[in-house]
Write a protein that holds these residues in place. Structure first.
Motif, PDB file in Angstrom:
ATOM      1  N   TRP A  58      43.364  42.584  35.928  1.00  0.00           N
ATOM      2  CA  TRP A  58      44.806  43.202  35.107  1.00  0.00           C
ATOM      3  C   TRP A  58      43.743  42.976  33.319  1.00  0.00           C
ATOM      4  CZ3 TRP A  58      45.415  39.272  31.128  1.00  0.00           C
ATOM      5  CH2 TRP A  58      45.220  38.454  31.597  1.00  0.00           C
ATOM      6  N   SER A  59      44.331  44.056  32.145  1.00  0.00           N
ATOM      7  CA  SER A  59      43.702  43.694  31.697  1.00  0.00           C
ATOM      8  C   SER A  59      44.940  43.940  30.287  1.00  0.00           C
ATOM      9  CB  SER A  59      42.635  45.173  31.269  1.00  0.00           C
ATOM     10  OG  SER A  59      43.915  46.403  31.627  1.00  0.00           O
ATOM     11  N   SER A  69      45.017  45.662  26.066  1.00  0.00           N
ATOM     12  CA  SER A  69      44.718  46.720  25.247  1.00  0.00           C
ATOM     13  C   SER A  69      45.438  46.398  23.882  1.00  0.00           C
ATOM     14  CB  SER A  69      45.049  48.263  25.752  1.00  0.00           C
ATOM     15  OG  SER A  69      44.529  48.173  26.999  1.00  0.00           O
ATOM     16  N   THR A 126      40.004  46.773  24.549  1.00  0.00           N
ATOM     17  CA  THR A 126      40.613  46.320  26.262  1.00  0.00           C
ATOM     18  C   THR A 126      39.841  44.816  26.411  1.00  0.00           C
ATOM     19  OG1 THR A 126      39.667  47.644  27.424  1.00  0.00           O
ATOM     20  CG2 THR A 126      40.879  48.160  27.300  1.00  0.00           C
ATOM     21  N   ALA A 127      40.771  43.883  27.201  1.00  0.00           N
ATOM     22  CA  ALA A 127      40.150  42.651  27.432  1.00  0.00           C
ATOM     23  C   ALA A 127      40.466  42.701  28.690  1.00  0.00           C
ATOM     24  CB  ALA A 127      40.330  41.666  26.514  1.00  0.00           C
ATOM     25  N   SER A 128      39.479  42.564  30.273  1.00  0.00           N
ATOM     26  CA  SER A 128      39.867  42.503  31.305  1.00  0.00           C
ATOM     27  C   SER A 128      39.622  41.552  31.885  1.00  0.00           C
ATOM     28  CB  SER A 128      39.614  43.657  31.661  1.00  0.00           C
ATOM     29  OG  SER A 128      40.003  45.054  31.422  1.00  0.00           O
ATOM     30  N   ARG A 129      40.585  40.937  32.820  1.00  0.00           N
ATOM     31  CA  ARG A 129      40.299  39.443  33.645  1.00  0.00           C
ATOM     32  C   ARG A 129      39.986  40.102  35.092  1.00  0.00           C
ATOM     33  NH1 ARG A 129      40.670  34.612  31.393  1.00  0.00           N
ATOM     34  NH2 ARG A 129      40.684  32.995  33.365  1.00  0.00           N
ATOM     35  N   SER A 130      38.661  38.959  34.911  1.00  0.00           N
ATOM     36  CA  SER A 130      37.530  39.090  35.500  1.00  0.00           C
ATOM     37  C   SER A 130      37.852  37.671  36.393  1.00  0.00           C
ATOM     38  CB  SER A 130      36.146  39.512  35.323  1.00  0.00           C
ATOM     39  OG  SER A 130      35.623  38.336  34.508  1.00  0.00           O
ATOM     40  N   LYS A 186      38.923  38.152  23.197  1.00  0.00           N
ATOM     41  CA  LYS A 186      37.937  37.827  23.781  1.00  0.00           C
ATOM     42  C   LYS A 186      38.099  36.031  24.257  1.00  0.00           C
ATOM     43  CE  LYS A 186      36.454  42.582  25.318  1.00  0.00           C
ATOM     44  NZ  LYS A 186      35.551  43.513  26.096  1.00  0.00           N
ATOM     45  N   ASP A 215      36.994  37.543  29.337  1.00  0.00           N
ATOM     46  CA  ASP A 215      37.692  37.795  30.023  1.00  0.00           C
ATOM     47  C   ASP A 215      39.211  37.374  28.552  1.00  0.00           C
ATOM     48  OD1 ASP A 215      37.656  38.044  32.301  1.00  0.00           O
ATOM     49  OD2 ASP A 215      37.933  35.362  32.143  1.00  0.00           O
ATOM     50  N   PRO A 216      40.498  38.260  28.575  1.00  0.00           N
ATOM     51  CA  PRO A 216      41.395  38.058  27.494  1.00  0.00           C
ATOM     52  C   PRO A 216      41.535  36.104  27.000  1.00  0.00           C
ATOM     53  CG  PRO A 216      42.325  39.863  29.067  1.00  0.00           C
ATOM     54  CD  PRO A 216      41.231  38.127  29.407  1.00  0.00           C
TER      55      PRO A 216
END
Length: 163
Positions: A63-64, A66, A93-97, A146, A152-153
């Motif tokens: 999920w991200s 924006s 954007t910042a996406s959760r990895s 981030k 990550d967010p």
């Protein structure tokens, strides 16, 4: 006859050329702060049976969060002006990895939620044509923060409980 018209058109355009019409934007930041965004559900509901030990809820990945802009900032050029003049590093954007796990108490039903953090800028956006200001308006925008190292967010995870 048509040759004369073409010749006349060329003569008019050479003596009175049409000036190109182009717009450019200038963002002047008045201030910045941080803000907390709307909560996001990042797991399914989990029911932990009574009488046992704690259960775990693990967040999903992929999920991200924006960036967003106030109404009226719709062109990429206007957004670029804000991004380039904000006093912090802009993240679109910042996406959760990576996943995150929180314990849930026995006998409880809950799901993991996340409050994202944003860098928030506010100021004035000027729209120019050449050296003429066409419009000046107050705007604001926010960019997701981030986590250093992972990207990550940034924000706060918590459990939302249900009966």
């Amino acid at each position: 006859m048509s040759g004369e018209n073409i010749s006349l058109d060329r003569k008019i355009n050479e003596t009175n050329p049409i000036q190109p019409y182009y717009l450019w934007y200038q963002y002047i930041e008045s201030g910045r702060t941080t803000s907390i965004g709307n909560r996001i559900a990042v797991s399914a509901w989990v029911s932990c049976p009574s009488g046992g030990s704690n259960c775990s809820i693990t967040s999903s990945t992929g999920w991200s969060v924006s960036a967003s802009y106030s109404a009226g900032i719709s062109t990429s050029a206007a957004k670029s002006a804000v991004q380039g003049s904000a006093s912090f590093t802009w993240n679109t954007t910042a996406s959760r990895s990576t996943s995150y796990t929180i314990p849930i108490q026995p006998g409880k039903r809950g799901r993991m939620m996340f409050f994202p953090e944003f860098n928030y800028t506010y100021g004035t956006l000027r729209t120019w044509s050449g050296s003429t200001i066409l419009e000046t308006k107050s705007v604001n925008a926010q960019s997701p923060k981030k986590v250093v190292g992972t990207g990550d967010p940034d924000g706060t995870f918590f459990i939302e409980y249900s009966n």
